[in-house]
Design a protein around this motif. Sequence first.
Motif: not given
Length: 175
Positions: A41-54, A22-35
């Motif tokens: 960053s931890e989700l994308e790196a596979g260091r954290r398991n996401p919840t359904l809500g996330t 999509t061309g969005l930065s990590l910061s912009a995506t996090a802001r839009r998602a409310g995270l």
Amino acid sequence: MDGTDDVGREVGARLRALREATGLSLSATARRAGLGKGTLSELEAGRRNPTLGTLFAVTTALGQPLSAALPVPADAAPDAAGTAVDAWLVERGEEADVYRLRVRAGARRRSAPHGRGVREQVLVVAGHLRCGPEDGPVVLAPGGTTSFAGDVPHVWEAEGGEDVSAVLVMRRPPA
């Protein structure tokens, strides 16, 4: 051990690929998602398991359906395959079974009657499907649904030159 599993790492990689596409930065995506940016960053790196809500929050922020972030099982061979219809059993219940279907373009399947009182409910996900009793099938577009008696001869046919993806619920009468 980092607490994540292979699925968590695969989902993280898919989220990163979707974000980058999509061309969005990590910061912009996090802001839009409310995270928090660190959480994403931890989700994308596979260091954290996401919840359904996330997952819903991130995929919505990216303008994608939830399914875009979920891995397709490696053993995705159908549970039942035919010349026209492939079926994957999703859920088996006492009174109903749920299947994911693929109806091949250009193929037609005539299904013999199932047990007495069986009803079939169909939801088309993609493509155009002609299905139902032989004497009165209907054509469904994506999002279309129908229900019909499964204890009479019925047909399955993809229309429009493309495969159909659908969900089928087969209901049996109570014992």
